[in-house]
Design a protein around this motif. Structure first.
Motif, PDB file in Angstrom:
ATOM      1  N   ASP A 160       0.808  -1.220   0.000  1.00  0.00           N
ATOM      2  CA  ASP A 160       0.000   0.000   0.000  1.00  0.00           C
ATOM      3  C   ASP A 160       0.841   1.270   0.000  1.00  0.00           C
ATOM      4  O   ASP A 160       0.329   2.351   0.302  1.00  0.00           O
ATOM      5  N   GLU A 187     -11.000   2.953  -1.945  1.00  0.00           N
ATOM      6  CA  GLU A 187     -11.882   2.356  -2.954  1.00  0.00           C
ATOM      7  C   GLU A 187     -11.264   2.699  -4.317  1.00  0.00           C
ATOM      8  O   GLU A 187     -11.121   3.868  -4.650  1.00  0.00           O
ATOM      9  N   LEU A 188     -10.906   1.689  -5.100  1.00  0.00           N
ATOM     10  CA  LEU A 188     -10.154   1.968  -6.332  1.00  0.00           C
ATOM     11  C   LEU A 188     -10.905   2.862  -7.310  1.00  0.00           C
ATOM     12  O   LEU A 188     -10.332   3.785  -7.886  1.00  0.00           O
ATOM     13  N   GLU A 191     -10.956   6.385  -6.008  1.00  0.00           N
ATOM     14  CA  GLU A 191      -9.612   6.962  -6.112  1.00  0.00           C
ATOM     15  C   GLU A 191      -9.361   7.436  -7.542  1.00  0.00           C
ATOM     16  O   GLU A 191      -8.846   8.534  -7.777  1.00  0.00           O
ATOM     17  N   ASP A 192      -9.777   6.604  -8.495  1.00  0.00           N
ATOM     18  CA  ASP A 192      -9.564   6.923  -9.909  1.00  0.00           C
ATOM     19  C   ASP A 192     -10.388   8.142 -10.312  1.00  0.00           C
ATOM     20  O   ASP A 192      -9.888   9.060 -10.966  1.00  0.00           O
ATOM     21  N   ASP A 198      -4.046   5.515  -9.161  1.00  0.00           N
ATOM     22  CA  ASP A 198      -4.255   4.124  -8.766  1.00  0.00           C
ATOM     23  C   ASP A 198      -3.082   3.756  -7.856  1.00  0.00           C
ATOM     24  O   ASP A 198      -1.950   3.642  -8.311  1.00  0.00           O
ATOM     25  N   HIS A 199      -3.367   3.605  -6.548  1.00  0.00           N
ATOM     26  CA  HIS A 199      -2.256   3.383  -5.607  1.00  0.00           C
ATOM     27  C   HIS A 199      -1.531   2.073  -5.891  1.00  0.00           C
ATOM     28  O   HIS A 199      -0.362   1.925  -5.551  1.00  0.00           O
ATOM     29  N   CYS A 200      -2.216   1.116  -6.536  1.00  0.00           N
ATOM     30  CA  CYS A 200      -1.557  -0.164  -6.866  1.00  0.00           C
ATOM     31  C   CYS A 200      -0.457   0.070  -7.902  1.00  0.00           C
ATOM     32  O   CYS A 200       0.634  -0.502  -7.809  1.00  0.00           O
ATOM     33  N   HIS A 224      -5.456  -5.916  -5.344  1.00  0.00           N
ATOM     34  CA  HIS A 224      -6.922  -5.860  -5.229  1.00  0.00           C
ATOM     35  C   HIS A 224      -7.585  -6.629  -6.367  1.00  0.00           C
ATOM     36  O   HIS A 224      -8.793  -6.509  -6.564  1.00  0.00           O
ATOM     37  N   ASP A 225      -6.804  -7.361  -7.129  1.00  0.00           N
ATOM     38  CA  ASP A 225      -7.368  -7.979  -8.338  1.00  0.00           C
ATOM     39  C   ASP A 225      -6.717  -9.329  -8.612  1.00  0.00           C
ATOM     40  O   ASP A 225      -6.087  -9.529  -9.644  1.00  0.00           O
TER      41      ASP A 225
END
Length: 293
Positions: A160, A187-188, A191-192, A198-200, A224-225
């Protein structure tokens, strides 16, 4: 040396690369590796495993050394404790494994705590807890997963870190992402839409720049995926991270909205079933708290 940020961005697909370039233009800063890490990596690349020399390099940084002692009091390293010196840690835990732990700790030493100390402290408390839990899950499931505690800890601390960099750059990020609220996390989609970020992906770029193993970089990108990942080590790593986050929430007595969506992927990946889960969670929580004293 680590991979340059520009080189790291080139490893992304077009859409993510564009987004990442825009974030860097908007002032998101990718942290440089500390000197201690660069020195250690040089020795390891030359296959110089002189324990005294390596321990001298680590000991130059008192903050990293103190954290290293804290990490190896985890129940995952029970059979080697107690540790008196960095040399003992290198001998017992292993040189590459200790290097992984030092990489993770070095990231935790970054971050501007002056601006918003409570938020940063809460962020690192969560990151450290998830990393320690991931380490214990890896230790318990080593025969099935073939992921080592040091690797799980490294992924746990870095997974993270994109959140941290976005917090540093956008003053409204914490409030908009509800980061101070129990059981709320980024929440992706939100966030977008709010930050075009995208923090990922940001975390993936940091991991690449810091030269983390490829499978850990991919696990950070897709944490997250899990469905995006085929049957290999990065998928197993994401499963460990997801279970670690869920156990973290259980321990805090807070609901984890993501768990129901991922558990059918996570449990089989770790060779577990729903029936044995509660007992496993109890073992991990007990070992986690035993290592906190």
């Amino acid at each position: 040396m680590g991979m340059s940020v520009a080189e790291a961005v080139r490893t992304l697909d077009d859409e993510a690369a564009k987004k990442m370039k825009r974030l860097i233009e908007r002032g998101v800063k990718i942290p440089p590796q500390p000197r201690v890490l660069e020195e250690l990596r040089k020795h390891l690349q030359r296959k110089e495993f002189d324990i005294r020399l390596l321990s001298r390099v680590i000991n130059q940084d008192a903050g990293i050394t103190a954290m290293l002692f804290k990490v190896v009091t985890s129940a995952a390293y029970k059979q080697h404790q107690p540790f008196e010196t960095v040399e003992q840690i290198l001998h017992a835990v292993g040189v590459r494994q200790t290097f992984n732990l030092v990489q993770a700790i070095s990231l935790a030493a970054q971050g501007d705590l002056k601006k918003n100390p409570q938020v940063y402290e809460a962020f690192w408390a969560r990151s450290q807890a998830v990393a320690q839990l991931a380490m214990l899950i890896a230790d318990e499931r080593i025969a099935v997963c073939n992921i080592f505690p040091d690797q799980a800890y490294l992924a746990g601390v870095f997974h993270d870190c994109g959140v941290l960099l976005l917090m540093q750059r956008f003053s409204s990020y914490c409030a908009e992402m509800h980061l101070g609220e129990p059981g709320r996390w980024v929440e992706l989609a939100e966030e977008d839409s709010k930050f075009s970020a995208d923090h990922c992906v940001v975390g993936y770029i940091v991991a690449r720049h810091w030269h983390l193993p490829d499978f850990i970089c991919d696990a950070i990108r897709y944490h997250h995926d899990i469905r995006e990942l085929g049957m290999h080590a990065s998928r197993t790593m994401v499963a460990i991270l997801q279970l670690a986050v869920d156990i973290y929430y259980r321990d805090q007595r807070v609901a984890n909205p993501e768990w129901e969506q991922v558990k059918d992927e996570v449990l089989p990946e770790l060779g577990m079933s729903d029936d044995g889960l509660l007992e496993f969670v109890d073992v991990i929580i007990e070992r986690f708290h035993a290592g906190q004293h």
